[in-house]
Structures are given as structure tokens and as C-alpha cells.
Design an enzyme around this catalytic site. Sequence first.
Site, mmCIF file in Angstrom:
data_model
loop_
_atom_site.group_PDB
_atom_site.id
_atom_site.type_symbol
_atom_site.label_atom_id
_atom_site.label_comp_id
_atom_site.label_asym_id
_atom_site.label_seq_id
_atom_site.Cartn_x
_atom_site.Cartn_y
_atom_site.Cartn_z
ATOM 1 N N TYR A 117 -1.477 -1.157 10.143
ATOM 2 C CA TYR A 117 -1.760 -1.600 8.760
ATOM 3 C C TYR A 117 -0.528 -1.392 7.869
ATOM 4 O O TYR A 117 -0.119 -2.296 7.134
ATOM 5 C CB TYR A 117 -2.965 -0.819 8.231
ATOM 6 C CG TYR A 117 -3.297 -1.044 6.773
ATOM 7 C CD1 TYR A 117 -3.825 -2.245 6.327
ATOM 8 C CD2 TYR A 117 -3.091 -0.020 5.830
ATOM 9 C CE1 TYR A 117 -4.140 -2.440 4.983
ATOM 10 C CE2 TYR A 117 -3.409 -0.199 4.494
ATOM 11 C CZ TYR A 117 -3.932 -1.410 4.072
ATOM 12 O OH TYR A 117 -4.236 -1.599 2.743
ATOM 13 N N SER B 25 0.844 -1.192 0.000
ATOM 14 C CA SER B 25 0.000 0.000 0.000
ATOM 15 C C SER B 25 0.878 1.241 0.000
ATOM 16 O O SER B 25 1.965 1.239 0.601
ATOM 17 C CB SER B 25 -0.897 0.022 1.240
ATOM 18 O OG SER B 25 -1.511 1.296 1.369
#
Length: 246
Positions: free
Chosen positions: A154, A141
Site C-alpha cells: 500500500y 498517505s
Amino acid sequence: MNEQTQKVAIVTGASRGIGAAVAHRLAKDGFTVVVNYAGNAAAAETVVRDIASAGGKAISAQADVANPADVRRLFDTVQEVYGGVDVLVNNAGIMTLSTVADLTDDALDRLLDINVKGSFHTMREAAKRLRNGGRIVNFSSSVVALLQPTYAPYAATKAAIDAATMVLARELRGRGITVNAVAPGPTATELFLNGKSDELIDRLAKLSPLERLGTPDDIAAAVSFLVGPDGSWINGQVLRPNGGIV
Ligand code: NDP
């Protein structure tokens, strides 16, 4: 007939969002696609049906990537049905946002179980079983570089994927297999949109110089490039399809 017609691609988490778009795109590119899902069988069946209606080839296959036995069974099934696997797209993932101070044990366990351990379970089977000349695409990401508050747990799971991608690319020397990661920016799926106000979504959309959110098809195009013939010289890299946000 397209040269890739007989190649088989497993796409994890392909019942919805980016994974579903990747499944559609790879089927269009000529791959036989295995549409993996965790719990949403109806959504996975819809993806399979839509691929078939468009003239492509796909099956659905349930497996919780966090469970190593499920992942072995997934690869066994694909091997039995199609005789082998050429491509793994490690898309399944979850996002939980929390400051480090407020992070719960359950949230941390789930993030690590699905995003990190899940990706290792599938990479391990792929490393053992992928046919020579195959491709692995992991999902990282752009938050790894954006460094926004509440994203630490995350982002840390995705940074782990970046490192594993580069190491695995080297471990597979001699087999013609490439291993890369895509690291999308904000992309319009349930994972990104859930729980955010319209104002916040609008603000985040405007962060990129192209001033919009990514679409699942934008990300699928990057995966298609990496697993297709034009991506054959890209190996051990992290590609950020994000409109220039970082
Ligand atoms: P969605 O929440 O829209 O879809 C998630 C998919 O993953 C579903 O198909 C779901 O299956 C599946 N899944 C979840 N847990 C598991 C599991 N344990 N085993 C197997 N499948 C599972 O997510 P996105 O499409 O947005 O995200 C896809 C990937 O892209 C993720 O890795 C995410 O971290 C990454 N990403 C997303 C960004 C975004 O802005 N959307 C930005 C950067 C990266 P089911 O339907 O059965 O629940």
C-alpha cells in the site's frame, strides 16, 4: 456570489469517507462538485442530495478509476454538462495490508490498478483538459514515512503518487495549474477501521501527539486550502494532515 461558484471539481471516490467530506467541503466553498463513485450509487446520491439541501451544487458520476475508458467517459460527461473542469481531487483508493512474503497476486494487482493506475488515468485526463488556473490534489498517505510492517504494498502505491505529483507539477508549467498531494495519517473511515480491534484502533489513535484519529473533515480542510485562493502558491508539495504522527 462567491468568485468560485462557477468552478467545477471532480472528487473521485466521493460516495463515502474522506471523499464524501471533501465533496461537502468544496460545495460549501462554492464549487460545483462531481461526486464520483465505483459501485455505491445510493451513497453517492445521498452525498449529492445533502449538498443540494445545504444550498450547494453537485451531480454523481459512476466510473471505476481503474478503467481508463470509464475515466475518459467521466471527464467527457463533466465537459458536456458543465463546459470544463477546474479541479481534480484524486481521492479514490483502497488499502490492503500484507507482509511482502504473504502478498497475493490479486491483492497486488488491485492495489496497483486502483491506487496507481487509477490515479494516472485521472491525472492524464486532467493534464489534457483542466482549465488554466486549475488544481490537482492527489491522495498519498503518511504510511510512506511511518514504515510499519504489512504496509509495504500500500505504501509503495502512495510513494508512486508522491513522485508523480512532483513531476506533473513541473510538466504543467505555464498553465497556472498546481499539483499537490495530501498524505493523511490514520483517519476514521471504513478503510482504516475495518478489520481492526478497538484496542488496536485506540493504540493507533494515541500515536499522534494530539492523541486522536483524524476525521474526514480534518482532511477535507487541507484539500480546501490547496484548491482555494490561499493555496495558490503551494505547488509540487506533499502535505501531511496527520496530527504530527510523523
Ligand atoms: P473509504 O474506503 O472510506 O472510501 C473509499 C472511496 O473510494 C469510496 O467512495 C469508494 O467508492 C471509492 N472507490 C474505491 N475504489 C474505487 C474505484 N476503483 N473507482 C472509483 N472509486 C473508488 O476510504 P477513505 O475515505 O479512508 O480513503 C480515501 C483516500 O485517502 C484513499 O486514497 C486512501 O488511500 C487515503 N488515505 C486514507 C487514510 C485513512 O486512514 N482512512 C490514511 C491515508 C490515506 P464506492 O463507495 O462506490 O465503493
